[in-house]
Every structure is written in structure tokens, then in C-alpha cells.
Design a protein around this motif. Structure first.
Motif, short mmCIF file in Angstrom:
data_model
loop_
_atom_site.label_atom_id
_atom_site.label_comp_id
_atom_site.label_asym_id
_atom_site.label_seq_id
_atom_site.Cartn_x
_atom_site.Cartn_y
_atom_site.Cartn_z
N ARG A 179 -10.00 4.30 60.90
CA ARG A 179 -9.88 5.70 61.15
C ARG A 179 -10.90 5.89 62.24
O ARG A 179 -10.29 6.68 63.49
N LYS A 180 -12.06 5.67 61.90
CA LYS A 180 -13.88 6.32 62.52
C LYS A 180 -13.11 5.50 63.79
O LYS A 180 -13.86 5.95 65.13
N THR A 181 -13.23 4.35 64.32
CA THR A 181 -13.10 3.44 65.12
C THR A 181 -11.91 3.87 66.11
O THR A 181 -12.04 4.11 67.30
N TYR A 182 -10.90 3.99 65.77
CA TYR A 182 -9.82 4.94 66.24
C TYR A 182 -9.70 5.99 66.68
O TYR A 182 -9.82 6.20 67.88
N GLU A 183 -10.45 6.78 66.49
CA GLU A 183 -10.88 8.44 66.35
C GLU A 183 -11.92 8.30 67.52
O GLU A 183 -11.71 9.56 68.36
N ASP B 209 -12.42 6.72 69.94
CA ASP B 209 -11.50 6.33 71.11
C ASP B 209 -10.49 5.94 71.27
O ASP B 209 -9.78 4.77 71.61
N PRO B 210 -9.53 6.59 71.14
CA PRO B 210 -8.39 6.30 70.87
C PRO B 210 -7.31 5.31 72.01
O PRO B 210 -6.74 4.24 71.86
N LYS B 211 -7.83 6.13 73.01
CA LYS B 211 -7.04 5.77 74.61
C LYS B 211 -7.14 4.34 74.68
O LYS B 211 -6.06 3.26 75.02
N ASN B 212 -8.46 3.50 74.28
CA ASN B 212 -9.40 2.62 74.82
C ASN B 212 -9.25 1.46 73.63
O ASN B 212 -8.76 0.30 73.69
N GLU B 213 -8.73 2.32 71.86
CA GLU B 213 -7.79 1.30 71.41
C GLU B 213 -6.49 0.39 71.48
O GLU B 213 -6.26 -0.14 70.71
N VAL B 214 -5.89 1.50 72.08
CA VAL B 214 -4.36 1.54 71.87
C VAL B 214 -4.53 0.28 73.45
O VAL B 214 -3.51 -1.16 72.95
N ILE B 215 -5.32 0.27 74.12
CA ILE B 215 -5.33 -0.28 75.61
C ILE B 215 -5.48 -2.13 74.57
O ILE B 215 -4.85 -2.89 75.40
N ALA B 216 -6.43 -2.30 73.65
CA ALA B 216 -7.17 -3.55 72.89
C ALA B 216 -6.21 -3.75 72.52
O ALA B 216 -5.76 -5.16 72.30
N MET B 217 -5.51 -3.15 71.71
CA MET B 217 -4.47 -4.01 71.05
C MET B 217 -3.32 -4.31 71.55
O MET B 217 -2.60 -5.41 71.49
N PHE B 218 -2.56 -3.96 72.37
CA PHE B 218 -1.64 -4.90 73.19
C PHE B 218 -2.05 -5.39 74.22
O PHE B 218 -1.51 -6.48 74.41
N LEU C 55 2.67 4.10 70.29
CA LEU C 55 2.02 3.64 69.49
C LEU C 55 1.26 4.26 68.49
O LEU C 55 0.67 4.72 67.73
N PRO C 56 0.55 5.42 69.59
CA PRO C 56 -0.39 6.49 69.30
C PRO C 56 -0.13 6.85 68.04
O PRO C 56 -0.22 7.43 67.16
N LYS C 57 1.25 7.82 68.20
CA LYS C 57 1.71 8.42 66.83
C LYS C 57 2.59 7.46 66.01
O LYS C 57 2.24 8.32 65.20
N ALA C 58 3.11 6.00 66.68
CA ALA C 58 2.64 5.17 65.26
C ALA C 58 1.87 5.36 64.30
O ALA C 58 1.34 5.22 62.85
N ILE C 59 0.16 5.22 64.41
CA ILE C 59 -0.52 4.92 64.12
C ILE C 59 -1.04 6.22 63.57
O ILE C 59 -1.30 6.13 62.47
N LYS D 53 -7.56 2.70 56.87
CA LYS D 53 -6.94 0.93 58.07
C LYS D 53 -5.18 1.54 57.95
O LYS D 53 -4.72 1.84 57.37
N VAL D 54 -4.79 1.31 59.15
CA VAL D 54 -3.71 0.86 59.92
C VAL D 54 -3.86 -0.92 60.47
O VAL D 54 -4.62 -1.03 60.92
N LEU D 55 -2.42 -1.20 59.93
CA LEU D 55 -2.56 -2.52 59.72
C LEU D 55 -1.47 -2.75 61.56
O LEU D 55 -0.49 -1.98 60.95
N ILE D 56 -1.58 -3.47 62.52
CA ILE D 56 -0.93 -3.42 63.65
C ILE D 56 -0.40 -4.71 63.87
O ILE D 56 -1.31 -6.11 63.57
N GLN D 57 0.85 -5.50 63.60
CA GLN D 57 2.10 -6.62 63.31
C GLN D 57 2.97 -6.78 64.36
O GLN D 57 3.36 -5.83 64.43
N GLU D 58 2.38 -8.06 64.96
CA GLU D 58 3.93 -8.32 65.33
C GLU D 58 4.82 -8.50 64.81
O GLU D 58 5.03 -8.91 63.33
#
Length: 359
Positions: free
Chosen positions: A164-168, A170-179, A210-214, A223-228
Motif C-alpha cells: 500500500r505505502k509504495t503504491y500510494e 506514486d500510483p500512476k508510475n507504479e501502474v506504468i511499471a506493472m505494465f 488496473l488502479p480500481k482493481a488494486i 499487500k497486493v499480488l498482480i499475476q499473469e
């Protein structure tokens, strides 16, 4: 003097799976051999109150047990000299009731995540299922993935974990990094690291979702897991045992929804489960051995259900492990053992035997 085993069944709990736990406990009470056990039941309300109740299974299942006027405050004593429960009486006095073994039918947080197991270990009372360490590690999908990855015992889906702390920050850049990590491949599954019964899970097919799902997953855990997303059959194996665990026959899920979420699992009658008969002997053995390897690697005891994907190519991909799977009338764990020749009542006996073996 009774030769019955004094058994305490714990159910309910402070989690999003409270109702499922009540349904599982009711099912166990309907199937258990009451001639073998002197059964006590303690329900834990959603607010965290512990109540010794004599409510019948039907009331436990429908939730009306909390209104039983005969309910009494009771709790497990955390010292080895008591090895039982303390029941509150008038004038704040307490009666002691000895307990031989506990069956904690508690799904989700504060039930199968090691917290209850830690209390039971301190109390010195034998209990069904894995210890605190294995329960906590198996409940946390991020830790499970890390342990299985390091042990290299089975294939896994590609995934990343974010807190949560890392995501909140800078959510925009975290989403970009995930993709970038997933090379912009969709769909993706987003899951809370600590939640069961598919609570808080989303299948993301559009980048904007993706942000809404997170955020949805963060409602359940830090903690959140993002999986293929793995394209394949959803299969499950029930594992039973301590030092020499055994695997059941193989089951398959046919979800009514796009994936096996909470609604599909417990509320949609169109969801189906079945026993797999179309695999050759070698593939079936491979899957069973993989289930046992995961079980042993995670340090599990008593019982677990191990879930996989089976790809069209024949590749077996580990999904997750559940150390306290459902025991409702639609749950796969008892169904798999029944199909393997171990009926529900005997399965309960075996789980209690395994619990008492460990002490």
C-alpha cells in the motif's frame, strides 16, 4: 466415565469469510460421528466475541446462533495447565472444561493465517491443521510465491507484489511499471495477498481498470499480488497427512462467472465442480506429486487444498494453497476425498487422528 474424545469446534470469526466458516462448521456437525466425540462449539462473532453455544447446525449455518440466550462467554486458556476452555458464569467466575483436540473451522484472517494456530500452540491443545508458521506463510500469497520460487518444485505464473505505502506514493508510475513488467500483456489478475474464498480478486482486461482493481484488493490487505492470467483448466487436489501426506483424486472447477470469485463459488448455482477422468495416468501422477511437493515445501500438516492450472500444452502451473479449505456441502476438499474412497465422516475422524498424532 465417558470414553469420548472431547472436541472443540471453533467457527465464525472476524473475517470476510465469516458466513463460509459458519456453513463449513454446520456441515461438519451434520456429518460427525457424535458417538465418538463429546462436542463443544464456540462461535466467534464478527465483532470478535467468543460464545460457547449449543445451537444446532441449522442455526449456525443461517447465523441465528448469535441470538441464543443460552450462549455463554468462553475462551481458550493460553496455559498448558488448563488445556481447555474457560466458561464465564455468574459473578464473573469461570468454569474449566478440558479439551482433547480443537478443530478450528475458521476461514480467512484471524482463522487460518497463523493467529489462531499460535494461540492453540501456546495452549498446548492439539488442533487440526498446520502450525502457525505454515499457516501464515501459506495464507500470504506473496510469501507462498517466494518460497515456491526458491524451492523450484513446480511452475508458477509470473507475478509481482506491491504494498500500500509504495503504491500510494506514486500510483500512476507504479501502474506504468506493472505494465512494463508484464510487457503490456492483458488480462491480469489482481489479488489481495491475504484473503481467501477469492475475496477482493479482479480480472483486469483493460489498462484503465488496473488502479480500481488494486484499490479493491487493498481493502482486504496491505499487500497486493498482480499475476499473469493463465489460460487453462482450473484443477484442485486435496492433500491429507503429516509426515507422509497423500493426495486425492483430481477435481476441476467450472466457474459460472468469468473466474471463480466469491459469488461464483458460493452464490451462483451455475458454478460446477467435478472429478477429472480424462487425464492419462502419468499426468495425473505428476499433478498429485506436485501437490504433495507444495504441501511439504510450505511445511503443512493435517490438510490443505492445492490449486493448479493445467494448460492445453500439458504444463502444470501452481496457483495457490489453502491450509483450511471449505467444508460446506459444495466444497471440493471433502468431495475429493469422498471420490477417493474416504467418506465425509471418516475424513473428520482422520483429521482429528492426525491432530492428536502431533502431540
Amino acid at each position: 466415565m465417558s470414553n469420548k474424545i472431547s472436541l472443540l469446534i471453533l467457527f465464525g470469526g472476524m473475517s470476510s469469510e465469516h458466513e463460509v466458516s459458519c456453513a463449513s462448521a454446520a456441515s461438519v456437525l451434520k456429518h460427525i460421528n457424535s458417538e465418538k466425540y463429546d462436542i463443544k462449539t464456540i462461535g466467534i462473532t464478527k465483532e470478535g466475541n467468543w460464545l460457547l453455544t449449543d445451537s444446532p447446525a441449522v442455526d449456525i449455518e443461517n447465523g441465528t446462533w448469535t441470538a441464543n440466550e443460552a450462549n455463554k462467554t468462553a475462551f481458550i486458556a493460553p496455559d498448558h495447565s488448563t488445556k481447555g476452555i474457560l466458561v464465564k458464569q455468574e459473578y464473573d467466575t469461570f468454569d474449566k472444561i478440558g479439551i482433547d483436540v480443537v478443530f478450528p473451522i475458521l476461514h480467512g484472517k484471524n482463522g487460518e493465517d497463523g493467529t489462531m494456530q499460535g494461540l492453540l500452540q501456546i495452549s498446548g491443545i492439539p488442533f487440526v491443521g498446520s502450525d502457525a508458521t505454515a499457516s501464515a506463510a501459506s495464507m500470504d500469497k506473496a510469501i507462498t510465491k517466494a518460497i515456491i520460487d526458491q524451492s523450484n518444485v513446480v511452475n508458477q505464473a509470473k507475478c509481482i507484489v506491491i504494498d500500500r505505502k509504495t503504491y500510494e506514493k506514486d500510483p500512476k508510475n507504479e501502474v506504468i511499471a506493472m505494465f512494463d513488467y508484464f510487457e503490456c500483456q492483458l488480462p491480469l489478475f489482481v489479488k489481495p495477498a491475504n484473503a481467501g474464498s477469492s475475496v477482493g480478486i479482479s480480472k483486469v482486461k483493460e489498462a484503465d481498470d488496473l488502479p480500481k482493481a488494486i484499490e479493491k484488493a487493498l481493502l482486504e490487505d496491505e499487500k497486493v499480488l498482480i499475476q499473469e492470467a493463465i489460460v487453462g483448466r482450473e484443477i484442485e487436489v486435496a492433500v491429507l497427512g503429516n509426515e507422509d501426506p497423500e493426495a486425492s483424486c483430481i477435481g476441476e472447477i467450472f466457474a459460472a462467472n468469468e473466474f471463480y470469485d466469491y459469488e461464483a463459488k458460493y452464490q451462483n448455482a451455475e458454478s460446477k465442480t467435478g472429478i477429472v477422468f480424462d487425464l492419462d495416468e502419468a499426468k495425473e501422477q505428476e499433478i498429485k506429486e506436485a501437490a504433495i511437493k507444495v504441501y511439504e515445501t510450505m511445511g503443512c500438516k493435517g490438510l490443505s487444498r492445492v490449486d493448479f492450472f493445467l494448460k492445453e500444452s500439458g504444463k502444470v502451473v501452481f496457483n495457490e494453497i489453502n491450509t483450511l479449505p471449505g467444508f460446506t456441502n459444495i466444497s471440493m476438499y471433502p468431495k475429493l476425498w469422498e471420490a477417493s474412497g474416504l467418506p465425509y465422516d471418516r475424513l473428520i475422524d482422520r483429521l482429528i487422528e492426525l491432530a492428536m498424532e502431533e502431540n
